[in-house]
Scaffold this motif. Structure first.
Motif, PDB file in Angstrom:
ATOM      1  N   GLU A  48       0.845  -1.196   0.000  1.00 11.11           N
ATOM      2  CA  GLU A  48       0.000   0.000   0.000  1.00 11.11           C
ATOM      3  C   GLU A  48       0.875   1.239   0.000  1.00 11.11           C
ATOM      4  O   GLU A  48       1.891   1.284   0.698  1.00 11.11           O
ATOM      5  CB  GLU A  48      -0.881   0.018   1.259  1.00 11.11           C
ATOM      6  N   VAL A  50       0.390   5.425   0.464  1.00  8.85           N
ATOM      7  CA  VAL A  50      -0.546   6.485   0.846  1.00  8.85           C
ATOM      8  C   VAL A  50       0.194   7.818   0.755  1.00  8.85           C
ATOM      9  O   VAL A  50       1.262   7.982   1.356  1.00  8.85           O
ATOM     10  CB  VAL A  50      -1.082   6.285   2.278  1.00  8.85           C
ATOM     11  N   ASN A  66      -3.623   6.686 -10.099  1.00 10.55           N
ATOM     12  CA  ASN A  66      -3.858   5.487  -9.275  1.00 10.55           C
ATOM     13  C   ASN A  66      -2.574   4.848  -8.764  1.00 10.55           C
ATOM     14  O   ASN A  66      -2.580   3.701  -8.324  1.00 10.55           O
ATOM     15  CB  ASN A  66      -4.675   4.458 -10.055  1.00 10.55           C
ATOM     16  N   LYS A  69      -2.881   5.821  -2.924  1.00 11.10           N
ATOM     17  CA  LYS A  69      -4.098   6.277  -2.274  1.00 11.10           C
ATOM     18  C   LYS A  69      -3.782   7.620  -1.610  1.00 11.10           C
ATOM     19  O   LYS A  69      -2.607   7.960  -1.418  1.00 11.10           O
ATOM     20  CB  LYS A  69      -4.580   5.256  -1.251  1.00 11.10           C
ATOM     21  N   LEU A  89      -6.390   4.290   6.955  1.00 11.04           N
ATOM     22  CA  LEU A  89      -6.057   3.321   5.908  1.00 11.04           C
ATOM     23  C   LEU A  89      -5.105   2.235   6.377  1.00 11.04           C
ATOM     24  O   LEU A  89      -5.103   1.125   5.837  1.00 11.04           O
ATOM     25  CB  LEU A  89      -5.440   4.050   4.708  1.00 11.04           C
TER      26      LEU A  89
END
Length: 459
Positions: A48, A50, A66, A69, A89
């Motif tokens: 992930e 962020v 994209n 996040k 998140l």
């Protein structure tokens, strides 16, 4: 392997840049600095990513798309507060979280990977990426205890005289145990000179809980440069340029004067290419082996074939074949294709034009919206008259045609295969194959006219 996450700090306004452009979007070698951070994190196969955004949030999101996040830091209350915005998140995830600033475009994926591996090998709750600075002014100091363990980080403005003598600096990049990070962030206070919540305070909190805190020192302090103003931006550009040029030279490219050659990171250059001083190569340009670029040439998103020579010229968004000669002082505008062995000579401009193999426009011509066949000779001063003020029209010149000097080809028009156009002609109708077309007024000589004219002026 432990799960890996990244938090990119990109919410600050960057007032010292004195710019309408949001700080992390300022380009370094043609790409926004935050994009360089994303690019170097990608090989780490993160679970992930962020990005913390604030000022210019929508523009940053549009730029990165994209690849990440996003969470918004509505008020800029410090780095600790910024990371806290990612809690929703990441709070339930187990693994390692790297925190990196979006204005540090020079850190390589190798350094990121080494930091991760050190952190995971040590089983630490936190690991700081540090460096030894000749002049640590302005940087947070890494304070160690008698056992050489990391105790805390002190910001320059909060440091006492003894702490200011420390040369080991905090680069602003960290690895954390994810759960330990968000637990400690709840205890960070803003009791400091700026009234902000500092992320480095997490280190002291973790130490107070007897958690293991380590430091990984990079040998290359240049990588850790943060961009806060235009001076630092220029310095980063110079470092990045040198890095790119050295990579190409080690791969067999001859760059005659690296200090005066600008190659963006997306370019692909094969071996035995020679690049002369003053050349600028931008975007996803591809240059095949044995080509020669420059001096003083600019290529933007072009493909250049083997053995092609481009001198003192500009080309963009076009495909140039093998053994082509371009320039000096030619302009290849977008959507053009120049075939193998063709020539676009001095002061020739082509736009949205296909030039077939072996065709030549040697000097002082404009070919716009044209389809030129093979082995065509375009004489000096030829113009395809493609625009009526509203619409653009196509000129077709078929194989083996010969266009005489100073010809105007009024589009839409077709010059047939093997035909000749006489010099000085203005062609408004199609020319059949193998025909000679002469389209100019008959010459008239008026003898004695000049003498009569001058005498009339005296009277």
């Amino acid at each position: 392997m432990t799960n890996r996450y990244a938090v990119i700090l990109a919410a600050g306004q960057g007032t010292r840049m004195k710019s309408k452009l949001y700080k992390v979007l300022h380009p370094v070698m043609g790409r926004p600095m935050v994009q360089h951070v994303i690019d170097q994190l990608k090989p780490l196969q993160l679970d992930e990513t962020v990005t913390i955004v604030g000022f210019g949030a929508e523009t940053v999101k549009e730029t990165l798309g994209n690849q990440s996040k996003y969470v918004i830091q509505e008020e800029q209350l410090g780095t600790g507060h910024a990371v806290q915005q990612a809690e929703e998140l990441l709070k339930n995830k187990e693994g390692t979280t790297i925190v990196v600033c979006g204005d540090t475009p020079l850190i390589t994926n190798e350094t990121f990977e080494a930091l991760f591996k050190h952190h995971e090998k040590e089983g630490a709750s936190a690991t700081i990426l540090t460096a030894q600075a000749d002049d640590p002014t302005g940087y947070g100091r890494v304070i160690r205890n008698e056992e050489n363990e990391v105790e805390r980080i002190v910001e320059h403005k909060d440091a006492n005289e003894t702490e200011l003598q420390v040369a080991e600096i905090n680069t602003g990049t960290y690895c954390f145990d994810n759960q330990a990070l968000f637990s400690a962030l709840k205890e960070v206070s803003n009791d400091n000179a700026q009234g902000e919540y500092y992320l480095p305070d997490v280190i002291e909190i973790l130490r107070g809980k007897q958690e293991k805190v380590t430091a990984f020192m990079t040998e290359n302090i240049e990588e850790t440069l943060g961009i806060n103003d235009r001076v630092a931006l220029a310095k980063a550009e110079k470092i990045f340029k040198k890095r790119i040029n050295e990579r190409h030279m080690r791969n067999g490219v001859s760059i005659i004067d690296p200090d005066n050659t600008y190659i963006q990171s997306e370019a692909t250059i094969e071996s035995d290419v020679v690049i002369h001083p003053g050349s600028i190569i931008k975007g996803a340009t591809i240059i095949k082996e044995n080509a020669e670029i420059g001096p003083n040439s600019e290529l933007v998103n072009c493909e250049v074939g083997e053995g092609t020579i481009i001198k003192h010229s500009v080309a963009s968004e076009s495909k140039i074949g093998d053994r082509v000669q371009i320039g000096p002082f030619a302009h290849i505008r977008p959507e053009s294709v120049v075939g193998h062995g063709a020539k676009v000579g001095n002061f020739v401009e082509i736009k949205k034009t296909v030039m077939g193999e072996g065709s030549k426009a040697s000097h002082l011509s404009y070919l716009g919206d044209a389809n030129v066949g093979s082995n065509v000779n375009v004489g000096c001063g030829t113009i395809t008259v493609n625009y009526d003020g509203t619409n653009k029209y196509l000129t077709t010149i078929e194989d083996d045609a010969f266009i005489g000097c100073n010809s105007n080809l009024i589009a839409p028009v077709t010059i047939g295969k093997g035909s000749y156009v006489a010099a000085g002609s203005t062609i408004t109708e199609d020319v059949p194959s193998d025909a000679l077309s002469v389209a100019r007024a008959r010459q008239t000589n008026k003898e004695g006219y000049v003498t009569k004219f001058k005498n009339r002026k005296r009277d």
